[in-house]
Design an enzyme around this catalytic site. Structure first.
Site, mmCIF file in Angstrom:
data_model
loop_
_atom_site.group_PDB
_atom_site.id
_atom_site.type_symbol
_atom_site.label_atom_id
_atom_site.label_comp_id
_atom_site.label_asym_id
_atom_site.label_seq_id
_atom_site.Cartn_x
_atom_site.Cartn_y
_atom_site.Cartn_z
ATOM 1 N N LYS A 1 32.336 37.108 50.853
ATOM 2 C CA LYS A 1 33.545 37.912 50.698
ATOM 3 C C LYS A 1 33.216 39.409 50.875
ATOM 4 O O LYS A 1 32.034 39.789 50.921
ATOM 5 C CB LYS A 1 34.151 37.627 49.315
ATOM 6 C CG LYS A 1 34.669 36.172 49.191
ATOM 7 C CD LYS A 1 35.219 35.888 47.806
ATOM 8 C CE LYS A 1 35.796 34.482 47.708
ATOM 9 N NZ LYS A 1 36.275 34.177 46.330
ATOM 10 N N TYR B 1 44.037 30.723 51.866
ATOM 11 C CA TYR B 1 44.287 30.503 50.435
ATOM 12 C C TYR B 1 45.705 29.985 50.165
ATOM 13 O O TYR B 1 46.240 30.195 49.070
ATOM 14 C CB TYR B 1 44.033 31.806 49.657
ATOM 15 C CG TYR B 1 42.551 32.057 49.384
ATOM 16 C CD1 TYR B 1 41.783 31.127 48.676
ATOM 17 C CD2 TYR B 1 41.934 33.225 49.809
ATOM 18 C CE1 TYR B 1 40.433 31.353 48.407
ATOM 19 C CE2 TYR B 1 40.571 33.456 49.535
ATOM 20 C CZ TYR B 1 39.844 32.520 48.835
ATOM 21 O OH TYR B 1 38.515 32.749 48.557
ATOM 22 N N PHE C 1 47.551 35.759 40.853
ATOM 23 C CA PHE C 1 46.487 36.570 41.458
ATOM 24 C C PHE C 1 46.445 36.488 42.982
ATOM 25 O O PHE C 1 45.615 37.143 43.611
ATOM 26 C CB PHE C 1 45.119 36.188 40.864
ATOM 27 C CG PHE C 1 44.740 34.742 41.036
ATOM 28 C CD1 PHE C 1 44.192 34.274 42.226
ATOM 29 C CD2 PHE C 1 44.926 33.834 39.994
ATOM 30 C CE1 PHE C 1 43.831 32.940 42.386
ATOM 31 C CE2 PHE C 1 44.565 32.496 40.146
ATOM 32 C CZ PHE C 1 44.023 32.049 41.353
ATOM 33 N N ARG D 1 28.963 23.919 46.502
ATOM 34 C CA ARG D 1 29.674 24.373 45.297
ATOM 35 C C ARG D 1 28.705 24.547 44.124
ATOM 36 O O ARG D 1 28.876 25.435 43.291
ATOM 37 C CB ARG D 1 30.780 23.378 44.934
ATOM 38 C CG ARG D 1 31.864 23.237 46.002
ATOM 39 C CD ARG D 1 32.892 24.315 45.951
ATOM 40 N NE ARG D 1 33.721 24.217 44.761
ATOM 41 C CZ ARG D 1 34.805 24.962 44.553
ATOM 42 N NH1 ARG D 1 35.174 25.874 45.463
ATOM 43 N NH2 ARG D 1 35.518 24.841 43.461
ATOM 44 N N THR E 1 33.818 29.313 39.366
ATOM 45 C CA THR E 1 34.689 30.359 39.914
ATOM 46 C C THR E 1 34.564 31.675 39.147
ATOM 47 O O THR E 1 34.441 32.741 39.750
ATOM 48 C CB THR E 1 36.162 29.883 39.857
ATOM 49 O OG1 THR E 1 36.254 28.617 40.521
ATOM 50 C CG2 THR E 1 37.091 30.879 40.509
ATOM 51 N N ARG F 1 26.891 32.950 42.115
ATOM 52 C CA ARG F 1 27.774 33.785 41.285
ATOM 53 C C ARG F 1 27.130 34.122 39.941
ATOM 54 O O ARG F 1 27.266 35.243 39.441
ATOM 55 C CB ARG F 1 29.121 33.089 41.082
ATOM 56 C CG ARG F 1 29.990 33.080 42.353
ATOM 57 C CD ARG F 1 31.193 32.191 42.174
ATOM 58 N NE ARG F 1 32.103 32.195 43.324
ATOM 59 C CZ ARG F 1 33.009 31.253 43.554
ATOM 60 N NH1 ARG F 1 33.132 30.225 42.717
ATOM 61 N NH2 ARG F 1 33.797 31.323 44.613
ATOM 62 N N ASN G 1 33.911 37.812 43.281
ATOM 63 C CA ASN G 1 32.893 36.774 43.066
ATOM 64 C C ASN G 1 32.103 36.389 44.319
ATOM 65 O O ASN G 1 31.608 35.280 44.433
ATOM 66 C CB ASN G 1 33.490 35.560 42.336
ATOM 67 C CG ASN G 1 34.590 34.870 43.119
ATOM 68 O OD1 ASN G 1 34.943 35.305 44.214
ATOM 69 N ND2 ASN G 1 35.115 33.792 42.569
ATOM 70 N N HIS H 1 32.875 32.344 48.977
ATOM 71 C CA HIS H 1 33.778 31.190 48.983
ATOM 72 C C HIS H 1 33.033 29.983 49.537
ATOM 73 O O HIS H 1 32.251 30.111 50.470
ATOM 74 C CB HIS H 1 34.988 31.450 49.890
ATOM 75 C CG HIS H 1 35.685 30.183 50.301
ATOM 76 N ND1 HIS H 1 36.583 29.543 49.495
ATOM 77 C CD2 HIS H 1 35.561 29.400 51.405
ATOM 78 C CE1 HIS H 1 36.997 28.427 50.099
ATOM 79 N NE2 HIS H 1 36.389 28.332 51.258
ATOM 80 N N GLU I 1 39.483 24.346 56.814
ATOM 81 C CA GLU I 1 39.026 25.734 56.870
ATOM 82 C C GLU I 1 38.205 26.005 58.133
ATOM 83 O O GLU I 1 38.337 27.066 58.753
ATOM 84 C CB GLU I 1 38.216 26.045 55.599
ATOM 85 C CG GLU I 1 39.116 26.050 54.361
ATOM 86 C CD GLU I 1 38.356 26.044 53.041
ATOM 87 O OE1 GLU I 1 37.103 26.119 53.052
ATOM 88 O OE2 GLU I 1 39.020 25.955 51.980
HETATM 89 P P1 GTP Z 1 36.781 29.986 46.439
HETATM 90 O O1 GTP Z 1 35.485 29.388 46.826
HETATM 91 O O2 GTP Z 1 36.921 31.444 46.771
HETATM 92 O O3 GTP Z 1 37.958 29.147 46.932
HETATM 93 O O4 GTP Z 1 36.783 29.946 44.841
HETATM 94 P P2 GTP Z 1 36.952 28.675 43.901
HETATM 95 O O5 GTP Z 1 37.217 27.441 44.715
HETATM 96 O O6 GTP Z 1 35.807 28.668 42.982
HETATM 97 O O7 GTP Z 1 38.265 29.060 43.090
HETATM 98 P P3 GTP Z 1 39.804 28.919 43.531
HETATM 99 O O8 GTP Z 1 39.909 28.260 44.862
HETATM 100 O O9 GTP Z 1 40.536 28.327 42.389
HETATM 101 O O10 GTP Z 1 40.229 30.455 43.638
HETATM 102 C C1 GTP Z 1 39.990 31.171 44.843
HETATM 103 C C2 GTP Z 1 39.564 32.571 44.495
HETATM 104 O O11 GTP Z 1 40.644 33.244 43.858
HETATM 105 C C3 GTP Z 1 38.405 32.696 43.501
HETATM 106 O O12 GTP Z 1 37.147 32.591 44.080
HETATM 107 C C4 GTP Z 1 38.626 34.102 42.976
HETATM 108 O O13 GTP Z 1 38.125 35.086 43.875
HETATM 109 C C5 GTP Z 1 40.134 34.170 42.936
HETATM 110 N N1 GTP Z 1 40.613 33.819 41.607
HETATM 111 C C6 GTP Z 1 40.709 32.587 41.058
HETATM 112 N N2 GTP Z 1 41.195 32.645 39.820
HETATM 113 C C7 GTP Z 1 41.413 33.957 39.583
HETATM 114 C C8 GTP Z 1 41.917 34.683 38.477
HETATM 115 O O14 GTP Z 1 42.261 34.115 37.452
HETATM 116 N N3 GTP Z 1 41.998 36.042 38.623
HETATM 117 C C9 GTP Z 1 41.613 36.677 39.753
HETATM 118 N N4 GTP Z 1 41.719 38.016 39.829
HETATM 119 N N5 GTP Z 1 41.137 36.038 40.820
HETATM 120 C C10 GTP Z 1 41.040 34.698 40.727
HETATM 121 MG MG MG Z 2 38.658 27.347 46.192
#
Ligand code: GTP
Ligand code: MG
Length: 150
Positions: free
Chosen positions: A9, A49, A57, A85, A91, A102, A112, A115, A126
């Site tokens: 990212k 997304y 968010f 993962r 996350t 992370r 973070n 992705h 994707e």
């Molecule tokens: P990705 O690998 O980026 O898809 O992350 P993930 O699969 O671990 O989490 P998810 O798909 O649920 O969320 C995608 C992204 O949204 C996260 O990696 C964060 O950058 C962001 N995100 C998720 N939850 C929150 C939150 O509660 N607050 C904020 N600010 N960002 C969030």
């Molecule tokens: Mg995700």
């Protein structure tokens, strides 16, 4: 073989963590099948997304992805989606174990650094979005030193 979509990212690129992130996947035994540095257009970030569109968010998340270039990658190997993962960690960095990307490299859920696709189906979707030109096919010569049988 299984493939997954990995993205450094904007914060990861700005913090010069791209090499460190690639190193962790390569050192594990996975192979790069696609790689590009890219300033993302809004439509791609929104589509990427799309499943989170209803989350509070989401607008901030899309702005974050648009804020600077990202490094988009595809890695291949056995169970690379699930293991990717694991390498990435939870996350929210507060919950990511030390030893994960992370857990070792970031503090805020909204910064973070990386992705990774969450399922084989998500990975296919994707990769189609980010690499419409297709992947690079080749035969890594170290496979017998990574896998007992293939
Ligand atoms: P990705 O690998 O980026 O898809 O992350 P993930 O699969 O671990 O989490 P998810 O798909 O649920 O969320 C995608 C992204 O949204 C996260 O990696 C964060 O950058 C962001 N995100 C998720 N939850 C929150 C939150 O509660 N607050 C904020 N600010 N960002 C969030
Ligand atoms: Mg995700």
């Amino acid at each position: 073989t299984e493939v997954t979509f990995i993205m450094v990212k904007p914060d990861g690129v700005q913090r010069n963590l791209t090499g460190e992130i690639i190193r962790r996947f390569e050192a594990k035994g996975y192979y790069l099948r696609g790689l590009k540095l890219k300033q993302v257009e809004r439509s791609l970030a929104e589509e990427h997304y799309i499943d989170l569109k209803s989350k509070p968010f989401y607008p901030g998340l899309v702005d974050y992805i648009l804020s600077a270039p990202v490094v988009a990658m595809v890695f291949s190997g056995k169970n690379v989606v699930t293991m990717g993962r694991k390498l990435i960690g939870a996350t929210n960095p507060l919950a990511s174990e030390p030893g994960t990307i992370r857990g070792d490299l970031c503090i805020d859920v909204g910064r973070n650094v990386i992705h990774g696709s969450d399922s084989v189906e998500s990975a296919q979707r994707e990769i189609g979005l980010w690499f419409p030109e297709g992947l690079v096919e080749y035969k890594p010569h170290m496979l017998p030193w990574i896998y007992e049988r293939m």
